[in-house]
Design a protein around this motif. Structure first.
Motif, PDB file in Angstrom:
ATOM      1  N   VAL A  84       0.829  -1.214   0.000  1.00  0.00           N
ATOM      2  CA  VAL A  84       0.000   0.000   0.000  1.00  0.00           C
ATOM      3  C   VAL A  84       0.860   1.259   0.000  1.00  0.00           C
ATOM      4  CG1 VAL A  84      -0.195   0.051   2.528  1.00  0.00           C
ATOM      5  CG2 VAL A  84      -1.921   1.189   1.145  1.00  0.00           C
ATOM      6  N   HIS A  85       2.002   1.207   0.673  1.00  0.00           N
ATOM      7  CA  HIS A  85       2.830   2.402   0.849  1.00  0.00           C
ATOM      8  C   HIS A  85       3.614   2.786  -0.387  1.00  0.00           C
ATOM      9  CE1 HIS A  85       5.243  -1.099   1.400  1.00  0.00           C
ATOM     10  NE2 HIS A  85       6.368  -0.445   1.598  1.00  0.00           N
ATOM     11  N   THR A 107      -5.343  -4.290  -1.978  1.00  0.00           N
ATOM     12  CA  THR A 107      -4.260  -3.621  -1.267  1.00  0.00           C
ATOM     13  C   THR A 107      -4.534  -3.571   0.233  1.00  0.00           C
ATOM     14  OG1 THR A 107      -3.927  -2.232  -3.232  1.00  0.00           O
ATOM     15  CG2 THR A 107      -2.889  -1.503  -1.189  1.00  0.00           C
ATOM     16  N   VAL A 118      -4.321  -1.944   3.356  1.00  0.00           N
ATOM     17  CA  VAL A 118      -4.001  -0.685   4.024  1.00  0.00           C
ATOM     18  C   VAL A 118      -3.580  -0.958   5.463  1.00  0.00           C
ATOM     19  CG1 VAL A 118      -4.841   1.628   4.585  1.00  0.00           C
ATOM     20  CG2 VAL A 118      -5.675   0.469   2.524  1.00  0.00           C
ATOM     21  N   GLY A 130      -0.169   0.640   5.964  1.00  0.00           N
ATOM     22  CA  GLY A 130      -0.699   1.968   5.696  1.00  0.00           C
ATOM     23  C   GLY A 130      -1.381   2.651   6.858  1.00  0.00           C
ATOM     24  N   ARG A 161      -6.099   6.906   4.585  1.00  0.00           N
ATOM     25  CA  ARG A 161      -5.929   7.497   3.243  1.00  0.00           C
ATOM     26  C   ARG A 161      -5.469   8.941   3.334  1.00  0.00           C
ATOM     27  NH1 ARG A 161      -8.483  11.911   2.332  1.00  0.00           N
ATOM     28  NH2 ARG A 161     -10.373  10.941   3.168  1.00  0.00           N
ATOM     29  N   LEU A 196      -1.765   9.032   4.595  1.00  0.00           N
ATOM     30  CA  LEU A 196      -0.813   8.617   3.561  1.00  0.00           C
ATOM     31  C   LEU A 196      -0.664   9.695   2.489  1.00  0.00           C
ATOM     32  CD1 LEU A 196      -1.787   4.872   3.080  1.00  0.00           C
ATOM     33  CD2 LEU A 196       0.461   5.708   3.779  1.00  0.00           C
ATOM     34  N   GLY A 214       2.626  10.831   3.578  1.00  0.00           N
ATOM     35  CA  GLY A 214       3.295   9.592   3.202  1.00  0.00           C
ATOM     36  C   GLY A 214       4.719   9.777   2.714  1.00  0.00           C
ATOM     37  N   THR A 221       8.271   0.559   9.272  1.00  0.00           N
ATOM     38  CA  THR A 221       7.183   1.428   8.830  1.00  0.00           C
ATOM     39  C   THR A 221       7.385   2.802   9.466  1.00  0.00           C
ATOM     40  OG1 THR A 221       5.629   1.127  10.684  1.00  0.00           O
ATOM     41  CG2 THR A 221       5.705  -0.628   8.999  1.00  0.00           C
TER      42      THR A 221
END
Length: 489
Positions: A200-201, A222, A224, A228, A273, A276, A280, A364
């Motif tokens: 996802v990233h 995906t 998340v 994410g 969302r 990110l 992100g 992460t």
């Protein structure tokens, strides 16, 4: 709307601020009707938004309000035409992809090292898998992805295939030339479905591999929640318009999704969302710096090896995600599982996975320099502890030939079966799967004819100490095979 908005999460907050009188499920009603110990631990805020699809909060099965708005923002953020939220994890999204494009008897081109959700979807749909072997890494003892050349050959032989499925990136962070695979597949008017569970990233940083949507894929499941920042079990299914009917996708997703959808999970997707999209790049830049530092330090520890850019250069290793820290422990004279247990018992470190030769740690944006230093120090101690057993180990990794598929996996799964000794099963049609991990590639699956070579391969791997798994009989003494019909005399 813009990417600073969180219509779903904000809608939930507005709803609970009104202090509504709930005469609907869930029965705990903001925690008032549950065990006080659990209520106190979870906290009021989480329990207050543990709601269901009442009219003000929209309905994931037929989104028209705040869920629709949140999914539209996610589609823009991920470069998709349509995005569907999944509370069934990425497994549910993967099954949706396959069931959306495959009918009974349709062919689908898939890597041999598929996730079990792909196998499940093939059984549910009645599709016929056309397998491609992934490239093996004989230094690390793991499998990578499939190559554009292998996809081209498969499509030449099976131009009537309904889809090509790609794992990108792999669990270990390796990416194939996905853009080229998409280009080849589209020449045959065949959609590309991507298992993007571990990526996802990558969409949010230009030093990471291309995401499925950036590469032009038609659908991508995906996770998340994996990397994410959303809660476990929350994922998205991204769709490009053209070769895939998004209305069909919505129908199939609804069929596979609980009607008691979790608004805690859904709102976590909405907020993840936003986070990110807005932060992100900066967050991942810092993570990449930590990853480079960690890899450098690990490679200074005797008998350990953490591969980097030197992995690249083959068609199957087109790019990689540096935040996946592969650590080869084979030259310590131990298995990856040994290392996993030692780190747990001595440092309370939990790794992402272990196999015969490696452990995998993921970094992460949640990690900091203290975390990285802690794991490096633990690995130094691990090396010292096993110094006396250290020796140059040879990786033994191979794969058997793909057996002949005599019956569709669905027909084999639902057929009458009998249980016979595994060593007497050559020539029979399997009703179950068996694999060796690593590299995690099935030796045979339901519907395939078991060969003497399969049985020899299983025996060799057992003797080598590699874990063979998958059969219902965990002792590996027996296997389920299709019943043979006897003609009447």
């Amino acid at each position: 709307m813009n990417q600073n908005d969180t219509p779903l999460f904000s809608g939930l907050l507005q709803h609970i601020k009104k202090n509504p009188k709930a005469f609907h499920i869930p029965g705990h009603k903001a925690g008032k009707g549950m065990d006080p110990l659990f209520q106190e631990f979870i906290g009021y805020n989480a329990l207050a938004i543990d709601l269901i699809n009442i009219e003000p909060l929209d309905d994931l099965h037929h989104p028209r309000g705040i869920i629709k708005e949140a999914q539209q923002l996610a589609a823009t953020a991920f470069g998709a035409d349509h995005t569907f939220f999944s509370v069934q994890g990425t497994s549910g999204a993967i099954m949706t992809m396959i069931l959306s494009v495959c009918n009974p008897g349709d062919k689908i081109i898939v890597p041999r090292n598929i996730h079990k959700s792909v196998s499940s979807a093939i059984i549910f749909s009645g599709a016929i898998p056309i397998f491609i072997h992934p490239e093996l890494d004989h230094t690390l003892g793991i499998s990578h992805g499939i190559t554009p050349k292998s996809v081209f050959k498969a499509l030449q032989a099976h131009p009537d295939a309904k889809a090509v499925l790609v794992i990108n990136p792999t669990y270990f962070g390796i990416a194939a030339d996905l853009k080229q695979i998409v280009s080849i597949s589209h020449q045959y008017n065949v959609p590309v479905l991507v298992d993007e569970a571990h990526g996802v990233h990558i969409h949010f940083h230009d030093k990471l591999p291309l995401s499925a949507m950036q590469a032009g894929a038609d659908m991508a499941a995906t996770s998340v929640h994996k990397l994410g920042g959303s809660l476990t079990q929350s994922s998205v299914l991204n769709v490009k318009a053209g070769l895939v009917n998004h209305d069909r996708v919505q129908t199939v997703m609804s069929m596979l999704t609980t009607t008691s959808t979790s608004y805690i999970l859904l709102s976590s997707l909405d907020v993840a969302r936003k986070y990110l999209y807005r932060h992100g790049t900066d967050l991942l830049s810092q993570t990449l710096e930590y990853a480079e530092f960690a890899r450098t330090k690990i490679n200074q520890i005797p008998h350990l090896y953490s591969p980097g850019e030197e992995l690249l250069g083959t068609e199957a290793t087109f790019d990689y995600d540096p935040t996946k820290i592969i650590i080869s422990v084979k030259n310590l004279g131990i298995t990856g599982h040994d290392a996993e247990v030692w780190l747990r018992e001595n440092y309370q470190i939990e790794v992402e996975l272990s196999d015969m030769y490696n452990i995998l740690c993921i970094l992460t944006p949640a990690d900091n320099d203290e975390d990285v230093s802690y794991v490096i120090n633990a690995l130094k101690h691990l090396s010292q502890y096993y110094e006396k057993s250290a020796n140059q180990q040879e990786v033994k990794v191979s794969i058997a030939e793909i057996p002949i598929l005599a019956v569709s996996p669905r027909d084999a799964f639902y057929a009458e079966y009998e249980v016979i000794p595994l060593q007497e099963s050559a020539g029979r049609i399997s009703a179950e799967s068996i694999m060796v991990y690593p590299p995690g590639i099935p030796i045979f699956i339901p519907g395939e004819i078991i060969s003497e070579e399969n049985l020899d391969y299983i025996s060799e791997n057992i003797k080598s100490g590699l874990p063979v798994q998958g059969l219902e009989d965990e002792t590996l003494a027996t296997v389920r095979v299709l019943k043979e019909r006897v003609a009447f005399k």
